[in-house]
Design a protein around this motif. Structure first.
Motif, PDB file in Angstrom:
ATOM      1  N   ALA A 279       8.858  -3.918   6.307  1.00 14.91           N
ATOM      2  CA  ALA A 279      10.154  -3.958   6.133  1.00 14.91           C
ATOM      3  C   ALA A 279      10.599  -4.024   7.629  1.00 14.91           C
ATOM      4  CB  ALA A 279      10.702  -2.613   5.404  1.00 14.91           C
ATOM      5  N   GLY A 280       9.832  -3.249   8.546  1.00 16.72           N
ATOM      6  CA  GLY A 280      10.491  -3.282   9.982  1.00 16.72           C
ATOM      7  C   GLY A 280      10.141  -4.592  10.728  1.00 16.72           C
ATOM      8  N   THR A 281       8.913  -5.364  10.232  1.00 18.35           N
ATOM      9  CA  THR A 281       8.483  -6.556  10.964  1.00 18.35           C
ATOM     10  C   THR A 281       9.302  -7.650  10.448  1.00 18.35           C
ATOM     11  OG1 THR A 281       6.273  -5.876  10.957  1.00 18.35           O
ATOM     12  CG2 THR A 281       6.498  -8.249  11.340  1.00 18.35           C
ATOM     13  N   PHE A 282       9.536  -7.709   8.956  1.00 16.22           N
ATOM     14  CA  PHE A 282      10.457  -8.697   8.367  1.00 16.22           C
ATOM     15  C   PHE A 282      11.698  -8.672   8.897  1.00 16.22           C
ATOM     16  CE2 PHE A 282      13.368 -10.090   5.085  1.00 16.22           C
ATOM     17  CZ  PHE A 282      12.955 -11.208   4.729  1.00 16.22           C
TER      18      PHE A 282
ATOM     19  N   PHE B 220       8.457 -11.990   2.280  1.00 20.27           N
ATOM     20  CA  PHE B 220       8.023 -10.544   2.696  1.00 20.27           C
ATOM     21  C   PHE B 220       6.860 -10.065   1.752  1.00 20.27           C
ATOM     22  CE2 PHE B 220       8.327  -6.175   1.444  1.00 20.27           C
ATOM     23  CZ  PHE B 220       9.208  -5.612   2.633  1.00 20.27           C
ATOM     24  N   ILE B 221       6.779 -10.655   0.439  1.00 19.86           N
ATOM     25  CA  ILE B 221       5.635 -10.119  -0.492  1.00 19.86           C
ATOM     26  C   ILE B 221       4.262 -10.611   0.315  1.00 19.86           C
ATOM     27  CG2 ILE B 221       4.361 -10.734  -2.619  1.00 19.86           C
ATOM     28  CD1 ILE B 221       6.625  -8.922  -3.082  1.00 19.86           C
ATOM     29  N   ASN B 222       4.161 -11.744   0.646  1.00 20.68           N
ATOM     30  CA  ASN B 222       2.957 -12.288   1.425  1.00 20.68           C
ATOM     31  C   ASN B 222       2.948 -11.457   2.583  1.00 20.68           C
ATOM     32  OD1 ASN B 222       1.723 -14.653  -0.123  1.00 20.68           O
ATOM     33  ND2 ASN B 222       3.954 -15.238  -0.172  1.00 20.68           N
ATOM     34  N   LEU B 223       3.658 -11.305   3.389  1.00 13.14           N
ATOM     35  CA  LEU B 223       3.585 -10.327   4.552  1.00 13.14           C
ATOM     36  C   LEU B 223       2.995  -9.116   4.507  1.00 13.14           C
ATOM     37  CD1 LEU B 223       3.777 -10.310   7.479  1.00 13.14           C
ATOM     38  CD2 LEU B 223       6.217  -9.550   7.364  1.00 13.14           C
TER      39      LEU B 223
END
Length: 242
Positions: free
Chosen positions: A128-131, A226-229
């Motif tokens: 979440a933070g990276t995204f 998001f899901i793939n990350l």
């Protein structure tokens, strides 16, 4: 000279005219992130619900026909929404997005069997933070990320091919390389897609069905990023159950 006047002069010097978002732009951008967040919640609840129900878990993961049927349904829904967004009604497209979120949650339920609950939570917050950071960079940067997007798309194709090959090879080292490459690719795609969605919605002069369908398509794109990350970060940082 106030800030607006200064900004107008800078824009005129750079491009010869001023640029301003449409009145509908903020509302449409909010819809992108609201729809994305709702889809994430649906996926999370579904995934945990399936993982904690032995009967449903056995039906999803224990039956190869059901499992591969869900995988095919996922691809069909994603390609259907993406390719036919102009022909679909907003209601139909939204229902397809919700259906995809539910099916994806069922498929991802296996992570609760492989990784500890605490590490799943930790990696989720890392994701979440990276995204959020990369989405903000993509949204605010003045650099054109189009060229980067083309490179990342080609890298994504290579990643998919490498993943398929490694299914048959079963190399742990190759799996590690794929995981790190996946993180880098989807970090970049998050920034690129954020900018692309901003440009796509920037000039929409109303919040009619067509504009809202574009926002829905943007939400699906960011949801997939998001899901793939998250999955690739989980493969790197997740603690496996003993």
């Amino acid at each position: 000279m106030d800030y607006k006047e200064f900004d107008r002069m800078v824009n005129e010097a750079e491009g010869g005219r001023t640029w301003a978002p449409s009145i509908s732009f903020p509302a449409l951008m909010r819809k992108v992130y609201v729809w994305m967040s709702l889809a994430m919640c649906i996926t999370g609840v579904t995934s945990y619900g399936v993982a904690t129900s032995p009967a449903i878990l056995q039906m999803v993961l224990g039956n190869q026909i059901v499992f591969w049927g869900l995988i095919i349904a996922e691809f069909a829904l994603v390609f259907g929404v993406s390719a036919m967004i102009n022909k679909l009604s907003l209601t139909t497209a939204t229902l397809m997005f919700i259906a995809y979120s539910v099916i994806n949650g069922a498929v991802l339920s296996s992570i609760f069997l492989v990784y500890t609950l605490s590490s799943i939570g930790q990696v989720f917050f890392i994701t979440a933070g990276t995204f959020a950071a990369m989405a903000l960079i993509g949204y605010t940067t003045k650099a054109d990320l189009t060229s980067l997007g083309k490179i990342l798309f080609m890298a994504l194709i290579g990643l998919i091919i490498a993943t398929v090959v490694n299914i048959f090879v079963g190399s742990t080292g190759m799996q590690t390389i794929i995981s790190y490459a996946g993180v880098l690719i989807f970090v970049g795609l998050t920034a690129y897609d954020s900018q692309k969605i901003k440009k796509m919605l920037y000039d929409q002069d109303s919040r009619d069905e067509g504009a809202q369908k574009l926002a829905l398509l943007g939400a699906l794109t960011l949801y997939l990023d998001f899901i793939n990350l998250f999955i690739y970060l989980l493969r790197i940082f997740g603690d496996r159950r003993e």
